[in-house]
Design a protein around this motif. Structure first.
Motif, PDB file in Angstrom:
ATOM      1  N   GLU A 254      32.698  31.486  40.252  1.00 27.74           N
ATOM      2  CA  GLU A 254      33.158  31.178  38.905  1.00 27.74           C
ATOM      3  C   GLU A 254      34.581  30.648  39.000  1.00 27.74           C
ATOM      4  O   GLU A 254      35.396  31.189  39.748  1.00 27.74           O
ATOM      5  CB  GLU A 254      33.117  32.424  38.025  1.00 27.74           C
TER       6      GLU A 254
ATOM      7  N   GLY B 216      31.495  40.379  28.723  1.00 27.68           N
ATOM      8  CA  GLY B 216      30.146  40.901  28.944  1.00 27.68           C
ATOM      9  C   GLY B 216      29.651  41.848  27.855  1.00 27.68           C
ATOM     10  O   GLY B 216      28.558  42.405  27.963  1.00 27.68           O
TER      11      GLY B 216
ATOM     12  N   GLU C 292      20.054  32.581  27.619  1.00 30.87           N
ATOM     13  CA  GLU C 292      20.562  31.629  28.621  1.00 30.87           C
ATOM     14  C   GLU C 292      19.852  31.803  29.940  1.00 30.87           C
ATOM     15  O   GLU C 292      19.694  32.935  30.413  1.00 30.87           O
ATOM     16  CB  GLU C 292      22.037  31.931  28.907  1.00 30.87           C
ATOM     17  N   ALA C 293      19.487  30.699  30.550  1.00 30.07           N
ATOM     18  CA  ALA C 293      18.951  30.783  31.908  1.00 30.07           C
ATOM     19  C   ALA C 293      20.000  31.445  32.796  1.00 30.07           C
ATOM     20  O   ALA C 293      21.198  31.187  32.651  1.00 30.07           O
ATOM     21  CB  ALA C 293      18.657  29.372  32.409  1.00 30.07           C
ATOM     22  N   PHE C 294      19.570  32.311  33.678  1.00 28.73           N
ATOM     23  CA  PHE C 294      20.492  32.967  34.606  1.00 28.73           C
ATOM     24  C   PHE C 294      20.925  31.945  35.654  1.00 28.73           C
ATOM     25  O   PHE C 294      20.105  31.233  36.226  1.00 28.73           O
ATOM     26  CB  PHE C 294      19.809  34.155  35.278  1.00 28.73           C
ATOM     27  N   VAL C 295      22.216  31.870  35.882  1.00 30.96           N
ATOM     28  CA  VAL C 295      22.731  30.912  36.858  1.00 30.96           C
ATOM     29  C   VAL C 295      23.079  31.662  38.144  1.00 30.96           C
ATOM     30  O   VAL C 295      23.909  32.567  38.132  1.00 30.96           O
ATOM     31  CB  VAL C 295      23.999  30.198  36.320  1.00 30.96           C
TER      32      VAL C 295
ATOM     33  N   PHE D 209      25.056  31.464  40.579  1.00 31.85           N
ATOM     34  CA  PHE D 209      26.215  30.615  40.917  1.00 31.85           C
ATOM     35  C   PHE D 209      26.835  30.965  42.262  1.00 31.85           C
ATOM     36  O   PHE D 209      26.693  32.088  42.766  1.00 31.85           O
ATOM     37  CB  PHE D 209      27.268  30.689  39.814  1.00 31.85           C
TER      38      PHE D 209
ATOM     39  N   PHE E 187      30.690  27.939  35.748  1.00 35.48           N
ATOM     40  CA  PHE E 187      29.940  28.355  36.929  1.00 35.48           C
ATOM     41  C   PHE E 187      29.918  27.149  37.853  1.00 35.48           C
ATOM     42  O   PHE E 187      29.698  26.020  37.397  1.00 35.48           O
ATOM     43  CB  PHE E 187      28.483  28.690  36.573  1.00 35.48           C
TER      44      PHE E 187
ATOM     45  N   HIS F  20      34.636  38.573  39.156  1.00 36.44           N
ATOM     46  CA  HIS F  20      34.460  39.585  38.109  1.00 36.44           C
ATOM     47  C   HIS F  20      33.896  40.867  38.699  1.00 36.44           C
ATOM     48  O   HIS F  20      33.207  40.847  39.713  1.00 36.44           O
ATOM     49  CB  HIS F  20      33.500  39.070  37.025  1.00 36.44           C
TER      50      HIS F  20
ATOM     51  N   ARG G  21      28.915  31.944  20.093  1.00 32.91           N
ATOM     52  CA  ARG G  21      28.380  31.364  21.325  1.00 32.91           C
ATOM     53  C   ARG G  21      27.379  30.228  21.071  1.00 32.91           C
ATOM     54  O   ARG G  21      27.323  29.269  21.837  1.00 32.91           O
ATOM     55  CB  ARG G  21      27.681  32.426  22.152  1.00 32.91           C
TER      56      ARG G  21
ATOM     57  N   HIS H 170      31.454  42.505  34.764  1.00 28.37           N
ATOM     58  CA  HIS H 170      31.640  41.463  33.746  1.00 28.37           C
ATOM     59  C   HIS H 170      33.102  41.274  33.329  1.00 28.37           C
ATOM     60  O   HIS H 170      33.387  40.495  32.432  1.00 28.37           O
ATOM     61  CB  HIS H 170      30.815  41.739  32.473  1.00 28.37           C
TER      62      HIS H 170
ATOM     63  N   LYS I  60      22.678  37.156  25.013  1.00 27.27           N
ATOM     64  CA  LYS I  60      24.013  37.528  24.507  1.00 27.27           C
ATOM     65  C   LYS I  60      24.012  37.464  22.982  1.00 27.27           C
ATOM     66  O   LYS I  60      23.366  36.583  22.411  1.00 27.27           O
ATOM     67  CB  LYS I  60      25.074  36.540  25.018  1.00 27.27           C
TER      68      LYS I  60
ATOM     69  N   VAL J  57      19.962  35.732  30.682  1.00 23.03           N
ATOM     70  CA  VAL J  57      20.968  36.591  30.068  1.00 23.03           C
ATOM     71  C   VAL J  57      20.858  36.393  28.568  1.00 23.03           C
ATOM     72  O   VAL J  57      20.808  35.261  28.095  1.00 23.03           O
ATOM     73  CB  VAL J  57      22.392  36.221  30.558  1.00 23.03           C
TER      74      VAL J  57
ATOM     75  N   GLN K 218      25.849  41.795  25.913  1.00 19.62           N
ATOM     76  CA  GLN K 218      24.956  40.950  26.696  1.00 19.62           C
ATOM     77  C   GLN K 218      24.137  41.764  27.691  1.00 19.62           C
ATOM     78  O   GLN K 218      24.572  42.797  28.169  1.00 19.62           O
ATOM     79  CB  GLN K 218      25.728  39.819  27.379  1.00 19.62           C
TER      80      GLN K 218
ATOM     81  N   ASN L 152      30.530  27.802  31.072  1.00 22.63           N
ATOM     82  CA  ASN L 152      29.989  29.071  30.562  1.00 22.63           C
ATOM     83  C   ASN L 152      30.589  29.393  29.207  1.00 22.63           C
ATOM     84  O   ASN L 152      29.878  29.710  28.274  1.00 22.63           O
ATOM     85  CB  ASN L 152      30.260  30.209  31.556  1.00 22.63           C
ATOM     86  N   GLU L 153      31.904  29.275  29.110  1.00 17.00           N
ATOM     87  CA  GLU L 153      32.565  29.772  27.907  1.00 17.00           C
ATOM     88  C   GLU L 153      33.891  29.088  27.673  1.00 17.00           C
ATOM     89  O   GLU L 153      34.557  28.682  28.622  1.00 17.00           O
ATOM     90  CB  GLU L 153      32.823  31.275  28.108  1.00 17.00           C
TER      91      GLU L 153
HETATM   92  P1  AMP Z   1      30.602  35.893  29.314  1.00 15.41           P
HETATM   93  O1  AMP Z   1      30.877  37.038  28.371  1.00 15.41           O
HETATM   94  O2  AMP Z   1      29.643  34.884  28.789  1.00 15.41           O
HETATM   95  O3  AMP Z   1      31.855  35.284  29.846  1.00 15.41           O
HETATM   96  O4  AMP Z   1      29.912  36.557  30.592  1.00 15.41           O
HETATM   97  C1  AMP Z   1      30.587  37.487  31.401  1.00 15.41           C
HETATM   98  C2  AMP Z   1      30.115  37.338  32.826  1.00 15.41           C
HETATM   99  O5  AMP Z   1      28.696  37.576  32.930  1.00 15.41           O
HETATM  100  C3  AMP Z   1      30.322  35.951  33.404  1.00 15.41           C
HETATM  101  O6  AMP Z   1      31.626  35.779  33.850  1.00 15.41           O
HETATM  102  C4  AMP Z   1      29.271  35.952  34.521  1.00 15.41           C
HETATM  103  O7  AMP Z   1      29.751  36.646  35.645  1.00 15.41           O
HETATM  104  C5  AMP Z   1      28.106  36.707  33.904  1.00 15.41           C
HETATM  105  N1  AMP Z   1      27.194  35.754  33.232  1.00 15.41           N
HETATM  106  C6  AMP Z   1      27.231  35.355  31.951  1.00 15.41           C
HETATM  107  N2  AMP Z   1      26.281  34.439  31.679  1.00 15.41           N
HETATM  108  C7  AMP Z   1      25.600  34.236  32.811  1.00 15.41           C
HETATM  109  C8  AMP Z   1      24.495  33.388  33.186  1.00 15.41           C
HETATM  110  N3  AMP Z   1      23.874  32.577  32.310  1.00 15.41           N
HETATM  111  N4  AMP Z   1      24.072  33.441  34.472  1.00 15.41           N
HETATM  112  C9  AMP Z   1      24.664  34.269  35.359  1.00 15.41           C
HETATM  113  N5  AMP Z   1      25.700  35.080  35.077  1.00 15.41           N
HETATM  114  C10 AMP Z   1      26.165  35.083  33.819  1.00 15.41           C
END
Ligand code: AMP
Length: 383
Positions: free
Chosen positions: A191, A156, A183-186, A188, A258, A214, A108, A217, A148, A146, A159, A268-269
């Motif tokens: 997605e 998820g 990571e700052a929480f978004v 949003f 997001f 989702h 990441r 997660h 991770k 968040v 994290q 995000n990813e």
């Molecule tokens: P990820 O494993 O990074 O894809 O995260 C899984 C899920 O967690 C995402 O699809 C979001 O719903 C939530 N998430 C991850 N990072 C953030 C973030 N920085 N702010 C808000 N929600 C997040």
């Protein structure tokens, strides 16, 4: 010649053996290819439909070389294969997408750094290893946030959301020294994702913007086309194209975004392979993400990604088996609903067992139909 097409009748290699490999293999077999799969497991979703299932550890490099010797190209459906595995395979067959794509996307911090350095919009982040790092990151980026793990995270896993600097420090203090990303929480609005493909000749194709919701997660529902303003769709596709080009991807890559309440897209990813949100393309588009992966890695022309009908995909997790076998006939009775199951024997909680795709006249109707079909699975089988 590096880019001469690998023609039907050839044998393709897949590292990994889950449902993504299975759907790739089904597309490949339809087009007359043979498929060998390599993973540490046996009787796998991919192995059940492949010509050969090789069961060996990813760090058994002699076995990896032997596997690569037997195929014309190696692709993967699981991006956490060790770099050494991809390198050993590359001694005998082209690996597509290449090792550099794996290197960036399986970590990441490397991924976010790559995005930020190349001007792609992403969430604000810091690398953290210690409680002190977490304190500084919290002071810098604020909370909620968040945290991770940098490696081996998906759906998820690894994290946690923290609501205060003290929580951030505590989360990191549990296992100090582990490389993490803060990571700052978004907050949003929604997605979305763009699944796209790039060929050996640089050709590019995509399936537009897909809306994703989702639960815990894990992806729950995807809808295509997403109901986003045209300028957002254009921007999301342009960012995606830029990423595939910068990484020189040959194959399929998904960008998860997001969309913030103020209308900003943040990456995000990245997933350097077909993606769960693209499963609906099997039923709703001329060329699916799996066939496109095959075309890309075989240096064939990319296929049309024209959409035939609006569609929605609902994931079927192991939880659905809680009260016994789901009511398959009830879901199959609904016109426009297609059932996909991955051949997994054990229905564990949170395990992706299959999905339903619903086709309708609008995205909203498709979403309702997919959810209705999934509800029907839990009705009494004996009725
Ligand atoms: P990820 O494993 O990074 O894809 O995260 C899984 C899920 O967690 C995402 O699809 C979001 O719903 C939530 N998430 C991850 N990072 C953030 C973030 N920085 N702010 C808000 N929600 C997040």
């Amino acid at each position: 010649m590096a880019n001469s097409p690998i023609l039907p009748g050839s044998t393709l290699g897949v590292l990994g053996s889950g449902q993504l490999g299975r759907m790739f293999t089904l597309a490949a077999r339809r087009m007359g290819y043979r498929v060998h799969t390599f993973s540490p497991e046996s009787d796998t979703p991919t192995g059940q439909v492949a010509d050969l299932e090789i069961t060996a550890h990813y760090d058994d490099l002699d076995a990896v070389r032997e596997f690569a010797r037997g195929v014309s190209v190696v692709t993967f459906e699981f991006e956490n294969v060790p770099a050494a595995t991809a390198a050993a395979a590359a001694e005998y067959a082209p690996v597509r997408p290449g090792g550099q794509v794996l290197h960036v996307t399986q970590h990441r911090l490397r991924e976010k750094t790559f995005l930020a350095q190349n001007g792609f919009p992403t969430t604000a982040f810091r690398a953290v290893r210690t409680a002190e790092d977490a304190r500084l990151a919290a002071a810098d980026l604020g909370t909620p946030a968040v945290i991770k793990t940098a490696a081996f995270g998906y759906d998820g896993k690894g994290q946690s959301k923290v609501n205060s600097p003290a929580e951030a420090q505590a989360a990191v203090a549990q296992s100090p020294g582990v490389e993490r990303i803060y990571e700052a929480f978004v907050d949003f609005e929604r997605e979305v994702s763009v699944v796209a493909a790039r060929g050996t000749d640089g050709s590019f194709s995509h399936w537009g913007v897909i809306d994703n919701s989702h639960r815990n997660h894990i992806l729950d529902l995807s809808v295509s086309p997403a109901d986003v303003p045209p300028n957002i769709a254009t921007e999301a596709i342009a960012i995606t194209r830029g990423i595939l080009e910068k990484l020189e991807v040959v194959g399929v890559l998904c960008v998860e975004f997001f969309l913030t309440k103020s209308g900003r897209l943040l990456v995000n990813e990245l997933a350097p392979r077909p993606h769960n949100s693209g499963h609906l393309t099997i039923d709703s588009h001329v060329t699916s993400q799996f066939e496109q992966q095959l075309r890309a890695v075989c240096a064939l022309p990319l296929g049309s990604t024209e959409q035939l009908r609006p569609a929605a995909m609902a994931n079927l997790l192991g939880d659905l088996w809680k009260a016994g076998e789901p009511n398959w006939p009830a879901a199959c009775a609904l016109p426009g609903v297609e059932l996909h199951l991955y051949g997994k024997a054990e229905a564990r909680r949170g395990r992706k067992m299959g999905h339903l795709t619903a086709l309708a006249n609008t995205s909203a109707e498709a979403a309702n139909l997919a959810l209705e079909a999934r509800r029907q699975l839990q009705t009494n089988n004996d009725e």
